[in-house]
Design a protein around this motif. Structure first.
Motif, mmCIF file in Angstrom:
data_model
loop_
_atom_site.group_PDB
_atom_site.id
_atom_site.type_symbol
_atom_site.label_atom_id
_atom_site.label_comp_id
_atom_site.label_asym_id
_atom_site.label_seq_id
_atom_site.Cartn_x
_atom_site.Cartn_y
_atom_site.Cartn_z
ATOM 1 N N LEU A 45 -30.552 -10.664 5.678
ATOM 2 C CA LEU A 45 -30.538 -9.879 6.614
ATOM 3 C C LEU A 45 -31.639 -8.680 6.322
ATOM 4 O O LEU A 45 -32.420 -7.818 7.073
ATOM 5 N N CYS A 47 -35.149 -7.056 5.609
ATOM 6 C CA CYS A 47 -36.307 -7.074 5.762
ATOM 7 C C CYS A 47 -37.411 -7.338 4.456
ATOM 8 O O CYS A 47 -38.468 -8.247 4.460
ATOM 9 N N ALA A 72 -37.244 -13.258 14.772
ATOM 10 C CA ALA A 72 -37.521 -12.277 13.468
ATOM 11 C C ALA A 72 -38.690 -12.499 12.468
ATOM 12 O O ALA A 72 -39.338 -11.700 11.748
ATOM 13 N N PHE A 99 -35.810 -5.306 18.029
ATOM 14 C CA PHE A 99 -34.695 -4.872 17.179
ATOM 15 C C PHE A 99 -34.268 -3.291 17.356
ATOM 16 O O PHE A 99 -33.352 -2.814 16.784
ATOM 17 N N TYR A 107 -25.482 -10.836 17.367
ATOM 18 C CA TYR A 107 -26.752 -10.660 16.652
ATOM 19 C C TYR A 107 -26.063 -9.219 16.049
ATOM 20 O O TYR A 107 -25.388 -8.663 16.579
ATOM 21 N N LEU A 113 -29.770 -3.353 11.815
ATOM 22 C CA LEU A 113 -31.303 -3.686 11.422
ATOM 23 C C LEU A 113 -32.125 -2.619 11.050
ATOM 24 O O LEU A 113 -33.008 -2.779 10.187
ATOM 25 N N ASN A 116 -31.322 -2.309 7.339
ATOM 26 C CA ASN A 116 -32.113 -3.352 6.719
ATOM 27 C C ASN A 116 -33.603 -3.324 6.682
ATOM 28 O O ASN A 116 -34.221 -4.233 6.164
ATOM 29 N N TRP A 118 -35.711 -3.354 9.342
ATOM 30 C CA TRP A 118 -36.540 -3.948 10.311
ATOM 31 C C TRP A 118 -37.133 -2.990 11.348
ATOM 32 O O TRP A 118 -38.225 -3.062 11.840
#
Length: 194
Positions: A45, A47, A72, A99, A107, A113, A116, A118
């Motif tokens: 997960l 990035c 993604a 995102f 999800y 997100l 992580n 993104w």
């Protein structure tokens, strides 16, 4: 007269990695000079981990590349392009997700997100030609959001109609338009010679 070698096609999957009946997998099986970003065993997960996996694969390839990204994988590609430079002939960016807004159940949340790496989504022009294939009814991104991303990236936007998230759950499977886009971006025949 010297012949220009065909670019390597690099498949950049989304967070669900390689799905056997996904159009990217089907396309990869048809293309002779194709590589796929390998699935991550850990930090799937993250990035940064996805960008590093793409960069690691690209560092093993000499010559030009056409990137074929979905979901993604599109965001992996644009994050990679912000951090690295190498010859990329072009990129197909299919069904980029948003995102920054809540996604359907099952999800990751926008907070997860963001934690992580993104978001925020890069909005700088890409240093290579690109085509954004946008669905009118993608549950992971409103068409207007994808239109804005394509404009920011300097990509040609292609409205592919109401095709959901352009994945097996939406009936894709085989997606013949992907072969056309790859040919356009790389001027290569996507069919293996027998």
């Amino acid at each position: 007269m010297s012949l220009t070698p065909s670019p390597t096609i690099v498949i950049v999957p989304g967070l669900r990695d390689h799905v056997p009946d996904h159009w990217q997998t089907i396309l990869a099986n048809k293309i002779e000079n194709c590589r796929s970003v390998p699935p991550l065993e850990k930090d799937r997960l993250a990035c940064d981990a996805q960008v590093a996996a793409l960069d690691g694969l690209l560092s093993d390839i000499s010559g030009e590349v056409v990137l074929v990204a979905h979901s993604a994988g599109v965001l992996t590609t644009v994050h990679w392009a912000q951090r690295h430079r190498r010859p990329i002939r072009g990129a197909l960016l299919a069904a980029p997700p948003d995102f920054a807004t809540p996604l359907p159940e099952g999800y990751p949340t926008p907070e997860t997100l963001r934690e992580n790496g993104w978001t925020p989504t890069p909005r700088t022009p890409l240093p290579f030609p690109s085509i954004v294939a946008a669905s009118r009814n993608d549950p992971l991104a409103a068409f207007g959001c994808v239109t804005d991303l394509a404009r920011a990236w300097g990509s040609r936007l292609v409205d592919v109609g109401p095709v959901g998230h352009l994945n097996p759950a939406a009936g894709y499977g085989e997606w013949p338009a992907a072969e056309e886009f790859v040919r356009e971006l790389g001027r290569v025949s996507p069919h293996r010679t027998v």
